[in-house]
Design a protein around this motif. Sequence first.
Motif: not given
Length: 297
Positions: A77, A137, A141, A176, A179, A183, A223-224, A226
């Motif tokens: 990240q 998760n 990612e 999570h 997210q 990504r 969180v979603l 940015e």
Amino acid sequence: MKILSQERFEAACSFVRNHARPVDREYYAFWKGNGDKESVLNELEEFRNKDGGFGNNLEPDFRLKESSPMATSVAFQYMSQLDLDSDHPFVKDGLHYLRSTYQVDKQSWQAVPHSVNSVPHAPWWKVTEGEVAYSANPDAEIVGYFLHYGSNYSITSESLARVMNHLDSLNEYEIHEVQCYLRLAQLAGGEINKKIHEKIKQKLPYIIDRPEKWDHYGVQPVVLVESDQSPFAKELNQELQVNLDYLIQKQLSNGSWEPSWSWGQYEDSWEGAKKEWQGFLTVQNLITLSKFGRIES
């Protein structure tokens, strides 16, 4: 509409300078244009192990020195924000580590090794024996990093199919996982990006929590979303404005923001992890408020 005053902004910056981990302090300086990527990488190297993976408490909620796919995904990240080339040693060695820890029989990564049970950790990181329900998760990612950096590992297509099939089967969207999928979408682009955004957009009302839950690890719109260029900025605009007001309101007197969760165990270790999270969250919230024009100029 609330605005973070210059005085409160300076208090936050002072907290970052004096209390944030060096990697987060240097990243914030880099983001502001007052630092350079080499300084961030020098600090990130403190978390890097000889196997190419990352550990050493990079993810503050488990105090494990040895490498893990989860901590290595956190390192990526940082690296993705620095726009590193695919031939950078951190990238090459990190992908090699992730390739070596891929579980072929399960078509997945184990986020953290069993040895995490022997060190202070948040209860959600405890590894239990027996069959565990699949989670994307950090798999989604990680697949994104393989795609982004042009890896020719055979596991890339196999693991991509696994995470996309999992997305199709989801009824409940854990934040999570969401997210990680976002990504992946950003890293992969194209049809993968489109499909992920369409699926998540359908479930937005069920993913975001109401403000009364935000003090207790509830899922917040920031969180979603940015920035105002984020894919769900329009759909969540009203909730987002309330959320930005909330962030400004929740700043502590010392200039920092603190996590909305706790371990409920290993209290001494949690206090250290909590301080690390405060530095990280303060940097992230300063960046968020800046992107949305919520800091007094």
